[in-house]
Design a protein around this motif. Structure first.
Motif, short mmCIF file in Angstrom:
data_model
loop_
_atom_site.label_atom_id
_atom_site.label_comp_id
_atom_site.label_asym_id
_atom_site.label_seq_id
_atom_site.Cartn_x
_atom_site.Cartn_y
_atom_site.Cartn_z
N ASP A 273 29.18 25.71 37.40
CA ASP A 273 28.57 24.88 36.33
C ASP A 273 27.70 23.77 36.88
O ASP A 273 27.04 23.18 36.07
CB ASP A 273 29.73 24.46 35.30
CG ASP A 273 29.19 23.88 34.02
OD1 ASP A 273 28.54 24.54 33.34
OD2 ASP A 273 29.51 22.58 33.97
N TYR B 92 25.81 27.98 33.13
CA TYR B 92 26.57 27.48 32.30
C TYR B 92 28.12 28.22 32.30
O TYR B 92 28.13 29.15 31.89
CB TYR B 92 26.03 27.58 30.85
CG TYR B 92 26.97 26.73 29.81
CD1 TYR B 92 27.63 25.46 30.01
CD2 TYR B 92 27.44 27.43 28.50
CE1 TYR B 92 28.49 25.01 29.11
CE2 TYR B 92 28.44 26.80 27.62
CZ TYR B 92 28.77 25.59 28.06
OH TYR B 92 29.61 25.06 27.14
N LEU C 246 25.58 28.92 25.15
CA LEU C 246 24.74 28.88 26.00
C LEU C 246 23.31 28.27 25.44
O LEU C 246 22.89 27.32 26.34
CB LEU C 246 24.28 30.27 26.42
CG LEU C 246 23.17 30.38 27.75
CD1 LEU C 246 23.83 29.69 28.87
CD2 LEU C 246 22.93 32.01 27.96
N SER D 218 23.93 24.42 25.82
CA SER D 218 23.91 23.98 27.14
C SER D 218 22.64 23.51 27.84
O SER D 218 22.39 22.92 28.72
CB SER D 218 24.73 24.82 27.97
OG SER D 218 24.00 26.16 28.53
N LYS E 83 20.92 26.04 29.58
CA LYS E 83 20.93 26.57 30.72
C LYS E 83 20.52 28.17 30.38
O LYS E 83 20.14 28.58 29.39
CB LYS E 83 22.19 26.59 31.51
CG LYS E 83 22.62 25.01 31.96
CD LYS E 83 23.65 25.02 32.87
CE LYS E 83 23.85 23.75 33.52
NZ LYS E 83 25.20 23.76 34.26
N LEU F 114 25.24 32.51 31.39
CA LEU F 114 26.69 32.06 30.98
C LEU F 114 27.67 32.82 31.78
O LEU F 114 27.61 33.85 32.10
CB LEU F 114 26.85 32.45 29.38
CG LEU F 114 28.10 31.98 28.96
CD1 LEU F 114 27.97 31.12 27.48
CD2 LEU F 114 29.12 32.99 28.90
N HIS G 12 31.78 18.35 33.59
CA HIS G 12 32.10 19.93 33.29
C HIS G 12 33.14 19.88 32.06
O HIS G 12 33.81 20.66 31.80
CB HIS G 12 32.94 20.37 34.22
CG HIS G 12 32.10 20.24 35.66
ND1 HIS G 12 31.04 21.20 35.71
CD2 HIS G 12 32.24 19.62 36.82
CE1 HIS G 12 30.45 20.97 36.87
NE2 HIS G 12 31.26 19.90 37.61
#
Length: 254
Positions: free
Chosen positions: A42, A48, A94, A97, A99, A102, A211
């Motif tokens: 992460d 993610y 996802l 996030s 990013k 996943l 996190h």
């Protein structure tokens, strides 16, 4: 297309549509370092890896026969509806996030390995292994209320499912907790290559990133993980494993 067994026969069916592309799933036993691995991953700017999502317990319930009949008319059975919820949930997480990839790490999802493989035909699988004696020792220290027999049964169940997943799912990448704690950069580099992203040295210093909460129910929350730094694994305890765990240990390369 994929081959599935239905009504006692093998059938060829089209792969289901999924919005989420190539998710990765960490399959492991409890007390194998999955929280550590997910926090390292992460920390990558493109990966993610959220807290435990407990997807196995996110379910669809068709409460009346008419609802079942309506879904049948659309061509959706209860299992596929559940898979669609998984797909949408993970896709939205996802997207939120920001990013690209996943990675899901809930240990009890290993019991659903066949369903995960069917739900996400393009999924990637990371098998996180640890010596069964170390798992058993850690599990007993973490859950002092359970008996020794209960702890042994639990670890045996997890490792049996993990072995089945490795034997039956295509591809995959194996990482050992002992190697991860000995040389986290080297192991992270290999996993990045498997996921198709460049290794980032800052991943190893996972304490520098946020996190989410470290609390019971969402993964490991104890002092060791909260240091924000990879700790050396404890020496493998000298435990006389029962025969089933000895066989599993050998099968997993220990």
């Amino acid at each position: 297309m994929q081959v599935v067994r239905r009504e006692g026969k093998l059938r060829l069916i089209p792969n289901p549509h999924r919005d989420l592309s190539a998710p990765a799933f960490i399959f492991s036993s409890v007390r194998s370092g999955s929280t550590l691995l997910r926090m390292i991953l992460d920390s990558h700017t493109d990966v993610y890896a959220p807290h435990e999502l407990h997807l196995a317990h996110v379910r669809v319930k068709l409460e009346i026969p008419a609802a079942q009949k309506a879904m049948d008319a659309l061509g959706f059975n209860e299992r596929e509806l559940q898979n669609m919820i998984w797909d949408r949930l993970l896709t939205r997480a996802l997207q939120n996030s920001g990013k690209k990839i996943l990675v899901e790490k809930t240990p009890n999802l290993v019991f659903q390995w066949a369903r995960v493989g069917q739900a996400f035909p393009d999924a990637k699988f990371i098998y996180l292994l640890r010596h069964p004696a170390s798992i058993l020792d850690s599990w007993q220290r973490a859950r002092t209320a359970q008996t020794e027999e209960e702890a042994i049964a639990s670890v045996t169940k997890y490792l049996t499912a993990l072995r089945e997943a490795r034997d039956n799912l295509p591809g995959g990448h194996t990482v050992r907790y002992e190697d991860l704690t000995r040389d986290p950069a080297a192991e992270a580099r290999k996993i990045c290559a498997y996921l198709g992203v460049d290794f980032q040295p800052a991943m190893v210093d996972y304490g520098q990133a946020d996190h989410g909460p470290l609390v019971a129910g969402l993964g490991d929350w104890q002092e060791k993980i909260q240091t924000g730094a990879v700790q050396q694994a404890r020496p493998v305890p000298k435990i006389d494993l029962p025969e089933k765990l000895k066989v599993l240990a050998a099968d997993l390369g220990y």
